[in-house]
Design an enzyme around this catalytic site. Structure first.
Site, mmCIF file in Angstrom:
data_model
loop_
_atom_site.group_PDB
_atom_site.id
_atom_site.type_symbol
_atom_site.label_atom_id
_atom_site.label_comp_id
_atom_site.label_asym_id
_atom_site.label_seq_id
_atom_site.Cartn_x
_atom_site.Cartn_y
_atom_site.Cartn_z
ATOM 1 N N ARG A 49 38.723 52.321 45.473
ATOM 2 C CA ARG A 49 37.487 51.532 45.432
ATOM 3 C C ARG A 49 36.527 51.947 46.536
ATOM 4 N NH1 ARG A 49 39.681 45.516 43.714
ATOM 5 N NH2 ARG A 49 39.099 45.718 41.517
ATOM 6 N N LYS A 219 48.690 37.644 37.505
ATOM 7 C CA LYS A 219 48.025 36.349 37.529
ATOM 8 C C LYS A 219 47.894 35.811 36.122
ATOM 9 C CE LYS A 219 44.942 38.838 39.501
ATOM 10 N NZ LYS A 219 43.702 39.415 40.046
ATOM 11 N N GLY A 372 41.921 46.971 39.883
ATOM 12 C CA GLY A 372 42.240 47.660 41.126
ATOM 13 C C GLY A 372 43.682 48.129 41.164
ATOM 14 N N GLY A 396 39.078 42.013 36.208
ATOM 15 C CA GLY A 396 38.522 40.775 35.661
ATOM 16 C C GLY A 396 37.117 40.994 35.124
#
Ligand code: ADP
Ligand code: MG
Length: 419
Positions: A49, A219, A372, A396
Site C-alpha cells: 500500500r 471479519k 490489503g 471493503g
C-alpha cells in the site's frame, strides 16, 4: 472527478489522504486481528500500500507542492488522542519506510492537528513531504456524529490549501479525512483512486460470465452484509476463511473453536435461501485444516466438515476444498477475490490461500484481487503481480463498489469545488 492534473499545486500545501494501512507482524497476537497492536509495531510485513501510494506523492512533490500526508494504521482504541497514541499503532514505522521508498526525507508529526502537526507543516518547503500521526488517534475521525467529524475536518483544513484523495482503501468510509475534509477545500482525486475505479468499472459493466467471487478473511460480519448484494452480480460464490464457519454452523455442522458469529446465523440462512432462488451457486469448504489453537506451530490435522472436533479451530481449507475451488474457477471469465481462505501468515496454514492464488493465474479472463491482506498474501507467495488482472489496495471499498453502493469518499471528490 478532477484529477491532480487539473489543479495547480506549486508552492501550495496539499493535504493528501493516502491509504498506508499496511499489515504489521502478527507475532505475539493471540488471534487474527484480535489482540491490541503493540505501540511500536514489530515491522511491516507487506509494503504494497505504501508503494501504491508513491506515484501521487512523487508527482505532487515534483510539481513543487508541500505534501502533507494523512493516513491511518490499524484500529486504535481509547477515549482520546492521548490514550490512543499510547496504545498505538504509530505511523512512525510507515514514515521511515516511505522515506526509504521515496528516497527523500519525510517529516513526521507526532500528532494529527496539534502543535507538532502545525510546526511540521509550517517548516515544509516546496517539494517537501510530511506525514501526520495516525489520523485515527483522533476519535472524531471515525465518529458517527457529523458535527464531531466536521470539527476535526475544520482543524485539518487549516493545514492545507488543497485536498487530494488517494486512499482508495478508505473511500467507503464516511470519515473526517475522507469525506468531510474535501468539502472544505478545492479537491481532486489522486492517481491510485483513478486507476482503481477504472478497473472496478470494468467488473460492473457487463462482466464476462461465469463471474466467480471468492470471499474469505477474518471479519465475518463486515462481509456477510455484502454477500446479499453480490448475489445480484455473481454467478458463483466461493466462501472460505473466517466467515465460512458461520455458514457451516448455519448448515448444522459443529465448528469447534473456529471464528463464529452466532448472531449472524439467521442472516446467513436467508443469504443461502436467496442464492438458491436466484440460481447463484454458493460453494463452501468440504474439508478443513483444524488446529489445537491459534499459533504458527499448533498441532493440526485435516478433517471433513462433518467431523470437526469440538476442541479444534479451523485455520485453512483442506485439500478436497482446494480441488473443489479449482474446479469452480476453471471456466470462470471474471473473478473477484477478497479475503484469504486461511491464516496465511502462518506458513502451515497458507496452502489454501496459495492454491486459490495459483488457480487465479490460470483463469482466462479478468481477475481482480482486492484487500490489503489478500494482496499481501499473493505477494508473499512470490507470484508475479502481472499474473493477475489487477491487485486492488481496497478490500471493503472494492466490495462496496461492486455492490453498486455510493462510496462517500468518491462522492466527496466528485462534488463541486469549495473555493
Ligand atoms: P483483506 O484485508 O484482504 O480484506 P481481511 O482483512 O478480511 O482480508 O482478512 C484477512 C485475515 O483473515 C488474515 O489476517 C487471515 O489470517 C485471516 N483469516 C483467514 N482465514 C481465517 C481463519 N480460518 N481463522 C482466522 N483468521 C482467518
Ligand atoms: Mg485486512
Amino acid at each position: 472527478m478532477r484529477t491532480i492534473d487539473d489543479i495547480d499545486v506549486a508552492g501550495r500545501r496539499v493535504l493528501l489522504r493516502s491509504d498506508l494501512n499496511v499489515p504489521l507482524d502478527l507475532k505475539g497476537a493471540s488471534s487474527a486481528g484480535g489482540a491490541a497492536p503493540p505501540a511500536t509495531p514489530r515491522g511491516i510485513t507487506d509494503d504494497g500500500r505504501i508503494r501504491a501510494s508513491l506515484p501521487v506523492i512523487r508527482k505532487l512533490s515534483e510539481r513543487g507542492a508541500r505534501v502533507v500526508i494523512m493516513a491511518h494504521l490499524g484500529r486504535p482504541k481509547g477515549d482520546d488522542f492521548a490514550a490512543r497514541a499510547a496504545g498505538g499503532p504509530s505511523l512512525h514505522v510507515v514514515a521511515a519506510r516511505l522515506a526509504e521508498l521515496l528516497g527523500k526525507q519525510v517529516a513526521f508529526a507526532s500528532d494529527v492537528v496539534g502543535p507538532s502537526a502545525a510546526a511540521t507543516v509550517g517548516a515544509l518547503t516546496d517539494g517537501g513531504v510530511a506525514l501526520l500521526e495516525n489520523v485515527r488517534f483522533e476519535p472524531a475521525e471515525t465518529s458517527k456524529d457529523d458535527s464531531e467529524r466536521a470539527r476535526l475536518a475544520a482543524q485539518l483544513a487549516t493545514l492545507g490549501d488543497v485536498y487530494v484523495g488517494d486512499g482508495f482503501g478508505v473511500v467507503h468510509r464516511k470519515q473526517a479525512s475522507v469525506y468531510d475534509l474535501p468539502k472544505l477545500l478545492p479537491h481532486a482525486a489522486g492517481d491510485l483512486i483513478v486507476a482503481e475505479v477504472d478497473v472496478l468499472r470494468r467488473l460492473t459493466e457487463k462482466p464476462a460470465r461465469p463471474y466467480v467471487v471468492i470471499l474469505g478473511g477474518s471479519k465475518p460480519s463486515d462481509k456477510l452484509g455484502v454477500i446479499g448484494n453480490l448475489l445480484g452480480v455473481a454467478d458463483r460464490l466461493l466462501i472460505g476463511g473466517g466467515m465460512s464457519y458461520t455458514f457451516l454452523k448455519a448448515l448444522g455442522y459443529e465448528v469447534g473453536n473456529s471464528l463464529l458469529e452466532a448472531d449472524q446465523i439467521g442472516t446467513v440462512r436467508s443469504v443461502m435461501a436467496d442464492a438458491e432462488r436466484r440460481g447463484v451457486e454458493i460453494v463452501l469448504p468440504t474439508d478443513l485444516v483444524v488446529a489445537t489453537h491459534f499459533a504458527p506451530d499448533a498441532p493440526s490435522m485435516v478433517v471433513p466438515v462433518d467431523a470437526i472436533p469440538a476442541d479444534r479451530e479451523g485455520m485453512d481449507i483442506g485439500p478436497d476444498t482446494r480441488a473443489l475451488f479449482a474446479a469452480k474457477l476453471i471456466d470462470a471469465r471474471t473473478v473477484f477475490w477478497n479475503g484469504p481462505v486461511g491464516v496465511f501468515e502462518f506458513p502451515a496454514f497458507a496452502a489454501g490461500t496459495r492454491a486459490v492464488a495459483e488457480e487465479l493465474t490460470k483463469v482466462d479472463g479478468l481477475t481482480v484481487i482486492g484487500g490489503g491482506d489478500s494482496a499481501a498474501a499473493v505477494r508473499s507467495f512470490g507470484l508475479a503481480a502481472d499474473a493477475f488482472g489487477h491487485i486492488s489496495t481496497g478490500g471493503g471499498a472494492s466490495l462496496e463498489y461492486l455492490e453498486g453502493k455510493t462510496l462517500p469518499g468518491l462522492t466527496a471528490l466528485e462534488a463541486d469545488q469549495a473555493d
